[in-house]
Design an enzyme around this catalytic site. Structure first.
Site, short mmCIF file in Angstrom:
data_model
loop_
_atom_site.label_atom_id
_atom_site.label_comp_id
_atom_site.label_asym_id
_atom_site.label_seq_id
_atom_site.Cartn_x
_atom_site.Cartn_y
_atom_site.Cartn_z
N THR A 99 0.85 -1.19 0.00
CA THR A 99 0.00 0.00 0.00
C THR A 99 0.88 1.23 0.00
O THR A 99 1.58 1.49 0.95
CB THR A 99 -0.92 0.05 1.24
OG1 THR A 99 -0.10 0.05 2.39
CG2 THR A 99 -1.85 -1.11 1.26
N ASP A 113 10.17 -5.16 1.56
CA ASP A 113 11.01 -6.28 2.00
C ASP A 113 11.78 -6.92 0.85
O ASP A 113 12.96 -7.22 0.98
CB ASP A 113 10.15 -7.35 2.68
CG ASP A 113 9.86 -7.00 4.12
OD1 ASP A 113 10.22 -5.86 4.53
OD2 ASP A 113 9.30 -7.83 4.85
#
Lengths: 464, 652
Positions: free
Chosen positions: A110, A187
């Protein structure tokens, strides 16, 4: 907009039984009196399934949440029902002829979102209209198109997604986009940037990956500024390569443009987590435009034809070497059918002696074994010590200063083309997008050591 | 302007939010030390806050206002007090159990029902006072009550929350915060809106303070407790006066706010009478009058003067200074003539209400912030006439002039209009900052419940009922019970309250229980003797409680030592590690010298006052003073007196 199909969403065991018996449900507006005579007025919220089965969560009128133990509820009365409707207000994204066309491809992270104040649920804002509501500055930078390619968390991105994404980028470029922005969880953003550098070559326009380290539902989020920087880099920027655009310092100052094959997430939570390793960033992007730091980049050129090559073999892995590692680990990988292993070796690219026979068995079985360094900075150099030369004799391929994750991504992509040993070795050792560089500049390795007087002086007089 | 007011007649209602820092070793959500303050910094971070859309796609009113100000927010960091959590570069660690336990204990002291499962929420603050943009806070107790006057005071709820940054400066578009205090655990005690007079407010603050301090597990000293005071009058609305440091000031502020609300209601009525009955009736016309004032005569409205002010106050483009060229804007407010001069608080008028909004939201803070037609600078009447002509203002119109960077003057013009619109409804929902004279100024729009949402970084924390009961069983007695018990022993109320407030009452109880001390003697010793010693510069607070217990045990064994308590206290303060018995030995106290009577008799025979008046009483006083110099704490004074008196009577 979603209407929960389960009226007792997230409640298990005793709490679920009691709620059912009381005839109330999630979103019931209730008045509870407990055994101590305290009154609680509010809305029953859904409960996370990982929490215990003894409490009911209530959103009080003053905005706070409390958990009530079901055994302490004396009376409960439903006075209303207020279901949350998740809907993001849309405003039409304004278009201007003088602005570049930028396509934002969504992968699941997001970058912008709306918060549901009752549940704390974060609802992604994604369409241009939704994004315009959240980050109106975008309208001054580009005409925005958005496409949601898939919705997965960054850690669940994998080879099929990489191929899909590469094809989507190719299509958008063919369709005339002046730049591509990819919203991505941070990540594994480095992995995706690396693999896209191989799967999408000769792009005429910038391909920019962006995300956020503080989620966009927070007032202090880096998401909006990152998105603004990324859209600017994609729409106006001169660099037609795959790049990562994230905060330079943790302060709201500027973004850095990192080359997709040379970039790594270096802190689990800092905003300024992405760093270029073994080189310097391509440039800076801020309110006033661009500052190019490394002039050796591929320029934007609308006449260039993009080459999309989304092949892969996902039977590849990284072996992070550690002292005491046993050879059965290597054997197990070979037995499991892995076709490529990237070793993150110690120092200049070493593993212990007991591993040698297993590595020999692996290469003999046709597995491609690559050597990189777990120090991240610096080159593999296997000629210095005898041990290194022995590894070379076993058929292990040194990859110079290619980052371990980049090597993994490249190996998967190369094995999608061929399993011929010589060809694999040639392709791995021939740089495509600066994944191997000939030289390491002395400022390509800079980890300032806190506490040193000169560093403290620098840190104290510059924005962190 | 009336300075006295019948609080009952105007329907004054006040509720409190009392903030009290907890005495923990570490902060609430990270492992930084709590209670450590610095004046230096070794790092700086620059941030901005952006409002997040709320449930209905609307921004919370406060959030929107704070976004309009477009503040550059700077945090000053010091590595001793701040880690990456406070910088908002690391997620929270699990909540500090020590703080949670103290919070539960405080709730129990306040008669609260403890919630079964604590849920940490985020409360949005976009002023930058917390780098995340929200404060982590959780309800721990509800539904409490404590005895107050002849009734009970309701404790609506008690929350455990992290403290905010300390403001260093707020100039133009730049606000600077120090992060040392950030993250320290505190509790907020919310009372019902049940207080009816300023005196009650002061009393309630002090009472809650005594309850909190009874446990010894809260911080004391400057800034360790502060309160927000929520005030309304009938027909008015809740106004929150934020961060009041002292109870006595709270009383003055409540008085001032009651008067302000009464006056704002009068202004509302007058506006209604003039046909301005709602926001829709309010009209404003904004004129760019930069040219009109370019050559004076009002120096204040010239670009040269503004530039020199920017320079002299060190304001930099991109930080303190807003965007756009210098501009002067006039806002014509039809029908507002006279209203701007209407008094609100003592020494202030309605124009100050407008100035507050302009200063905070448009960040135009060059004194006097604005000029207006009702108090135009003396001797500049012609310029006002010129302004009236330029803006087409009639006699029934008011004019407000603002100046500065163009974008800011635009914001200012719209805020002026919004404040006038609010005036048609009377009292706007506001948070106001207090001043020592009892007046207040605008700080922000009062936030609503829309700014609360769950903290997805922190799991809920179930409280073990058995543990709560253990804490309940170990509670100290509440202050009202202690006050009654001490009063029965003859301790004056002032001393008792001082002891509770400063934590001395726990020591007094130990002296009574463990050393068999007389309650009144122990109480007065701690409240008066130690206070005097502290004022005299002795480090009495360094002396461990165990030493005081030992000392009172010695007083019990050898009552004569009591008379030398000042000397002993001084010796202990000089070396706090000293055992009381050792201090007594070193001072040579406790045992009468073998020849003391002979020495007293010799003194009586040889020493005389410098100016003898011939009376026996004068000689006695003189001789006692001399004799006790070497005998205090060794021979009881009454014995020395008896010897002297006997000798003088013989001589007479």
């Amino acid at each position: 907009m979603t209407s929960s199909p389960d009226p007792l969403k997230g409640y298990r065991g005793l709490a679920r039984e009691r709620l059912a018996a009381w005839g109330v449900r999630v979103w019931s507006d209730v008045r509870v009196v407990n055994t101590a005579g305290s009154t609680f007025e509010g809305v029953i919220l859904p409960r996370s399934e990982t929490f215990d089965d003894l409490h009911v969560v209530l959103k009080l009128k003053n905005g706070y949440n409390v958990g009530l133990h079901v055994d302490r509820v004396a009376t409960i009365e439903e006075v209303g029902y207020r279901e949350a409707h998740y809907k993001i207000p849309e405003q039409e994204f304004p278009r201007r002829d003088d602005l570049p066309a930028v396509t934002l491809l969504g992968t699941g992270g997001t970058i912008a979102s709306r918060l549901d104040y009752r549940t704390g649920a974060v609802i992604p804002a994604f369409t241009p209209g939704e994004l315009y509501g959240a980050v109106p500055e975008l309208a001054d930078l580009c005409n925005l198109t958005t496409k949601k390619i898939f919705g997965v968390f960054s850690e669940n991105m994998s080879w099929p997604e990489y191929a899909t994404l590469a094809r989507a980028i190719g299509e958008e470029i063919q369709a005339g986009a002046d730049g591509i922005v990819i919203g991505h969880g941070t990540d594994t953003m480095g992995h995706t940037a690396a693999v896209l550098s191989f799967m999408v070559q000769d792009s005429p326009v910038p391909i920019v990956l962006v995300g956020s380290q503080r989620s966009s539902d927070r007032p202090s989020s880096d998401a909006a500024l990152n998105l603004i920087h990324a859209v600017r880099a994609a729409g106006e920027g001169p660099i037609a390569e795959v790049q990562i655009c994230m905060f330079g310092p943790t302060s709201d100052r500027y973004g850095l443009l990192h080359r997709g094959t040379r970039c790594r997430k270096m802190h689990s939570s800092y905003r300024s987590t992405f760093r270029t390793i073994g080189a310097i960033p391509l440039g800076m992007v801020g309110r006033e435009g661009f500052t190019i730091l490394d002039p050796h980049f591929r320029r934007r050129d609308p006449s260039r034809r993009v080459k999309v090559d989304p092949v892969y073999d996902d039977r590849v892995t990284i072996l992070y070497y550690h002292p005491g590692m046993k050879p059965d680990v290597v054997d197990a990988l070979v037995d499991a059918g892995y076709r490529g292993i990237v070793i993150a070796g110690t120092g200049l690219g070493h593993v212990n002696k007991p591993l040698y026979p297993a590595l020999g068995r692996a290469t003999a079985a046709g597995v491609h074994v690559m050597m990189t360094v777990q120090t991240l900075w610096g080159f593999v150099q296997m000629y210095v010590y005898e041990t290194g030369r022995e590894l070379l004799d076993l058929g292990i391929v040194p990859l110079d200063n290619m980052l371990p994750e980049t090597a993994l991504m490249k190996l998967g992509w190369v094995l999608g083309h061929t399993h011929d040993r010589e060809e694999v070795t040639r392709m791995m050792q021939t740089p495509i997008a600066h994944e191997i560089t000939e030289r390491e500049p002395h400022n390509g390795y800079l980890i300032l050591q806190g506490g040193l007087p000169e560093v403290e002086e620098f840190v104290t007089s510059h924005w962190k | 302007m009336q300075d006295s007011i019948d609080y009952r007649a105007v329907g004054l209602k006040v509720g409190l939010e009392v903030h009290q820092q907890l005495l923990t070793a570490r902060k609430l959500f990270c492992r930084c030390p709590a209670g450590l303050y610095t004046r230096e910094h070794d790092g700086t971070v620059l941030r901005h806050m952006r409002p997040t859309l709320s449930e209905l796609g609307e921004y919370d009113g406060t959030a929107l206002m704070e976004f309009k100000t477009r503040k550059n927010i700077v945090y000053l960091l010091h590595r001793k007090t701040t880690c990456t959590y406070e910088m908002d570069d690391t997620p929270p660690f699990l909540v500090n159990e020590e703080a949670l336990e103290i919070a539960v204990e405080q709730c129990l002291m306040l008669g609260c029902d403890i919630v079964d499962e604590v849920h940490i929420a985020r409360k949005q603050y976009l002023d930058g006072s917390i780098p995340t943009g929200f404060q982590r806070t959780a309800v721990v107790g509800v539904n409490g009550r404590i005895p107050f006057r002849d009734r009970e005071l309701t404790i609506t709820q008690v929350t455990l929350e992290e403290d905010s940054c300390r403001e260093v400066s707020d100039r133009g578009h730049l606000i600077v915060w120090r992060t040392d205090r950030l993250g320290m655990p505190l509790i907020e005690t919310v009372t019902g809106a049940e207080l009816r007079t300023p005196e009650e407010v002061e009393e309630a603050i002090l009472l809650i303070g005594r309850v909190c301090r009874s446990t010894g597990h809260v911080r004391t000293g400057l800034g360790a407790s502060r309160q927000d005071v929520n005030v309304s009058v009938a027909g008015g609305r809740r106004v929150e006066i934020k961060g009041v440091p002292r109870a006595a000031l709270a009383a003055r502020l409540v008085h001032g706010e009651a008067i302000r609300q009464v006056n704002l209601l009068r202004i509302r009525d007058e506006l209604h009478r003039r046909g301005l009955r709602s926001a829709d009736d309010v009209v404003s016309h904004v004129h760019d009058v930069t040219e009109l004032f370019r050559e004076g005569p009002l120096d204040l409205l010239t670009e040269a003067r503004w530039r020199s002010w920017l320079e002299s106050t060190g304001r930099r483009p991109g930080f303190e200074v807003g965007t756009g060229p210098f501009s002067v804007r006039a806002v014509r407010l039809p029908g507002l003539a006279g209203i701007l001069a209407h008094p609100t608080q003592p020494g202030r008028t309605f124009a100050h209400e407008l100035a507050g909004r302009v200063r905070v939201i448009a960040t135009l803070d060059q004194p006097p912030v604005l000029l207006h037609s009702e108090a135009w600078p003396a001797g500049a009447g012609e310029s006002l006439e010129a302004l009236r002509r330029a803006t087409g203002a009639g006699p029934e119109d008011a004019l407000v002039v603002v100046w500065g960077a163009a974008d800011d003057t635009e914001t200012a013009a719209s805020e002026i209009r919004l404040r006038v619109e609010d005036a048609t409804e009377g009292v706007p929902l506001e948070t106001r900052q207090p001043f020592p004279d009892g007046s207040t100024d605008f700080e922000r729009i009062l936030p609503g419940p829309d700014r609360m949402y769950p903290d997805t970084d922190s799991p809920p924390h179930a409280l073990d009922p058995a543990h709560v009961e253990r804490l309940r069983a170990a509670l100290p007695e509440p202050p009202w019970e202690r006050e009654a018990r001490y009063a029965a022993a003859g301790v004056p109320l002032d001393e008792t309250r001082f002891l509770i407030r400063r934590g001395g009452s726990r020591l007094v109880d130990r002296l009574v229980e463990e050393a068999g001390a007389d309650l009144k003697r122990a109480a007065l010793f701690v409240a008066r003797d130690l206070k005097a010693a502290r004022r005299g510069g002795l480090a009495v607070d360094e002396i461990p409680d165990g030493a005081w217990v030992g000392l009172f045990a010695l007083f019990g064994e050898r009552p004569v030592l009591w008379e030398a308590r000042r000397e002993i206290v001084a010796a202990l303060a000089a070396s706090p590690a000293l055992e009381p018995a050792a201090a007594v030995r070193e001072l040579g106290l406790g045992e009468p010298p073998g020849d003391w009577e002979a020495r007293v008799l010799e003194l009586a025979a040889t020493a005389h006052p410098d100016h003898p008046d011939g009376s026996v009483e004068q000689r006695l006083r003189f001789l006692m003073g001399r004799a006790m110099r070497g005998l205090r704490g060794r021979v009881p004074a009454r014995e020395v007196l008896a010897v002297l008196r006997g000798q003088l009577e013989v001589q007479a």
